[in-house]
Design a protein around this motif. Structure first.
Motif, PDB file in Angstrom:
ATOM      1  N   UNK A  46       6.405  -5.921 -11.346  1.00 22.69           N
ATOM      2  CA  UNK A  46       6.012  -5.338 -10.024  1.00 22.69           C
ATOM      3  C   UNK A  46       5.316  -4.537  -9.550  1.00 22.69           C
ATOM      4  N   UNK A  47       4.081  -3.502 -10.620  1.00 24.58           N
ATOM      5  CA  UNK A  47       3.604  -2.593 -11.248  1.00 24.58           C
ATOM      6  C   UNK A  47       2.541  -2.984 -10.445  1.00 24.58           C
ATOM      7  N   UNK A  48       1.835  -4.502 -10.982  1.00 19.63           N
ATOM      8  CA  UNK A  48      -0.043  -4.981 -10.324  1.00 19.63           C
ATOM      9  C   UNK A  48      -0.267  -4.995  -9.190  1.00 19.63           C
ATOM     10  N   UNK A  49       0.676  -5.213  -8.450  1.00 22.80           N
ATOM     11  CA  UNK A  49       0.526  -6.381  -7.297  1.00 22.80           C
ATOM     12  C   UNK A  49       1.289  -4.530  -6.059  1.00 22.80           C
ATOM     13  N   UNK A  50       1.913  -3.312  -7.008  1.00 22.45           N
ATOM     14  CA  UNK A  50       2.434  -2.524  -5.425  1.00 22.45           C
ATOM     15  C   UNK A  50       0.737  -1.689  -6.251  1.00 22.45           C
ATOM     16  N   UNK A  51      -0.037  -1.988  -7.130  1.00 21.08           N
ATOM     17  CA  UNK A  51      -0.649  -0.709  -7.597  1.00 21.08           C
ATOM     18  C   UNK A  51      -2.252  -0.873  -6.110  1.00 21.08           C
ATOM     19  N   UNK A  52      -2.226  -3.305  -6.687  1.00 17.67           N
ATOM     20  CA  UNK A  52      -3.533  -3.200  -5.825  1.00 17.67           C
ATOM     21  C   UNK A  52      -3.237  -2.579  -4.626  1.00 17.67           C
ATOM     22  N   UNK A  53      -1.958  -3.324  -3.477  1.00 17.22           N
ATOM     23  CA  UNK A  53      -1.634  -2.456  -2.692  1.00 17.22           C
ATOM     24  C   UNK A  53      -1.737  -0.870  -1.918  1.00 17.22           C
ATOM     25  N   UNK A  77     -16.299  -2.133   2.978  1.00 13.28           N
ATOM     26  CA  UNK A  77     -14.563  -2.284   3.526  1.00 13.28           C
ATOM     27  C   UNK A  77     -14.297  -3.469   3.165  1.00 13.28           C
ATOM     28  N   UNK A  78     -15.120  -4.697   3.487  1.00  9.56           N
ATOM     29  CA  UNK A  78     -15.073  -6.423   3.648  1.00  9.56           C
ATOM     30  C   UNK A  78     -14.286  -6.012   1.385  1.00  9.56           C
ATOM     31  N   UNK A  79     -15.426  -5.490   0.769  1.00  7.59           N
ATOM     32  CA  UNK A  79     -15.684  -5.927  -0.833  1.00  7.59           C
ATOM     33  C   UNK A  79     -14.858  -5.738  -1.340  1.00  7.59           C
ATOM     34  N   UNK A  80     -13.742  -4.155  -0.815  1.00 10.82           N
ATOM     35  CA  UNK A  80     -12.750  -3.722  -1.256  1.00 10.82           C
ATOM     36  C   UNK A  80     -11.311  -4.337  -0.526  1.00 10.82           C
ATOM     37  N   UNK A  81     -10.867  -5.178   0.427  1.00 16.55           N
ATOM     38  CA  UNK A  81     -10.144  -6.138   0.052  1.00 16.55           C
ATOM     39  C   UNK A  81     -10.367  -7.288  -0.205  1.00 16.55           C
ATOM     40  N   UNK A  83     -11.821  -7.308  -3.413  1.00 15.45           N
ATOM     41  CA  UNK A  83     -11.544  -7.360  -5.016  1.00 15.45           C
ATOM     42  C   UNK A  83      -9.742  -7.389  -4.842  1.00 15.45           C
ATOM     43  N   UNK A  84      -9.086  -6.482  -3.544  1.00 21.15           N
ATOM     44  CA  UNK A  84      -7.951  -6.715  -3.990  1.00 21.15           C
ATOM     45  C   UNK A  84      -6.899  -7.742  -3.526  1.00 21.15           C
TER      46      UNK A  84
END
Length: 387
Positions: A46-53, A77-81, A83-84
């Motif tokens: 639960x924590x990892x997806x929350x952190x990425x979001x 911005x594209x690179x950040x999203x 990576x997420x």
């Protein structure tokens, strides 16, 4: 007649209860260990997806660079999203792989209980067996085999459930379970076969009731398409072979460098569509002499086709396996045949295939069969029962 040992419980049932008790203990220990690690796994899941979001939202709302419309800002911005998104995909993939590995471990344990590995030697017979499922990821399917040493001799079953893969496992389990009990209780192969017929009919009725619960407490008779071909062999202590065959291919006899069918008698109908006849006299197949082998197989071996539609010749493959090695170990014969079959089908057989090889390595057997004088037993090392 059921033979009672100490404690008044049939020996087959005692063995089943002991195996079940040990399995439950192992499962309980694994459950306790997994229960200790479960909170950590749930927190990570639960924590990892929350952190990425949270990272993506924080960057979009709080970072000044995300508010700009320049080319460089858009690239960042594209690179950040990207990576997420990549992180989320990898996390989901890892979770699915972990669940898949767990499911395969559970399935492997269940499959090993159903089609358990045979020992390399049973009452002086050298044994090797292997099964190839047509369903990828499954180690067993609709084919079944078993060999058990009893006071009447070594009794062997080779069968083929209609269909293949996972859907046929339930029927195979019902037939194998009945065989493992009946071989110790019934003095004749006819009694064993009738026990298998009753077990199959009971299983089909229970399955029909489970599939159609609204049909009432007693569903109608099973459909005619449900059947099992089965071959029963009894190899006596003197090497004499008796057989009952219900719609199954006859095994091959390997004698020196000669390969021939054990019998050419017409088999009985398969179990299921028709009741067994009143007279079930086993077929006498002579003696299995020292150094000779029997190769039991399912029809998937001889029905396998290549890309041009040509059938696989099991007899030729066996002849090739023993051409230069008349006393080849059963495991060598198995390996040679399966290699040839996979090469013939391009690694993708259309049906389940099972092979079981038994070689008579008993010493000092002086009984003569119809094929000539007895041969001396080989001292070749024992094979395993896995490819």
């Amino acid at each position: 007649m059921i033979r009672i040992k100490a404690g008044g419980v049939p020996r087959g049932r005692r063995r089943v209860r002991r195996d079940l008790r040990d399995a439950l203990r192992r499962t309980a220990r694994r459950t306790v260990r997994k229960g200790r690690r479960r909170p950590v796994r749930c927190a990570l899941a639960l924590g990892l997806p929350t952190v990425w979001g949270a990272v993506a939202i924080t960057y979009k709302l709080a970072c000044p660079l995300a508010q700009q419309n320049g080319l460089g800002a858009r690239v960042v911005t594209s690179a950040v999203f990207f990576a997420v998104g990549t992180g989320l995909v990898l996390h989901v993939r890892q979770t699915l792989l972990r669940e898949l590995r767990q499911a395969r471990r559970v399935a492997g344990a269940a499959q090993s209980v159903l089609l358990r590995p045979l020992p390399p030697r049973i009452d002086g017979l050298h044994v090797a067996a292997a099964q190839l499922s047509a369903d990828r990821g499954a180690t067993i399917g609709g084919d079944l085999y078993e060999a058990v040493a009893t006071e009447y001799g070594v009794r062997v079953a080779m069968g083929d459930v209609r269909g293949h893969g996972i859907s046929a496992i339930g029927t195979a389990a019902a037939v194998l379970g009945s065989f493992r009990e009946a071989v110790h209780d019934e003095p004749g192969l006819d009694g064993v076969l009738r026990r298998l017929e009753r077990a199959l009919a009971r299983h089909l009725r229970e399955r029909a009731r489970a599939d159609h619960p609204s049909a009432g407490a007693e569903p109608g008779p099973p459909v005619a398409e449900e059947f099992v071909t089965v071959l029963l062999l009894e190899i006596g202590h003197d090497g004499r072979v008796h057989a009952l065959n219900c719609g199954h291919p006859w095994p091959y006899l390997l004698s020196g460098t000669t390969v021939e069918p054990l019998s050419r008698t017409d088999p009985l109908p398969p179990l299921g569509p028709f009741p067994l006849p009143c007279d079930l006299t086993p077929v006498e197949c002579g003696h299995l002499l020292p150094g000779e082998s029997l190769v039991l197989h399912t029809d998937g071996a001889e029905d396998a086709r290549d890309t041009r539609g040509r059938f696989f010749s099991l007899e030729n493959a066996l002849s090739e396996a023993i051409r230069d090695r008349p006393l080849a170990a059963p495991q060598v014969v198995l390996g040679t045949v399966f290699t040839a079959l996979l090469r013939h089908t391009d690694g993708e057989p259309a049906d389940d295939v099972a092979l079981l090889v038994l070689r008579n390595d008993r010493q000092g057997q002086g009984t003569l069969g119809a094929r000539g004088t007895a041969r001396s037993a080989t001292t070749h090392p024992q094979p395993t029962t896995h490819l």
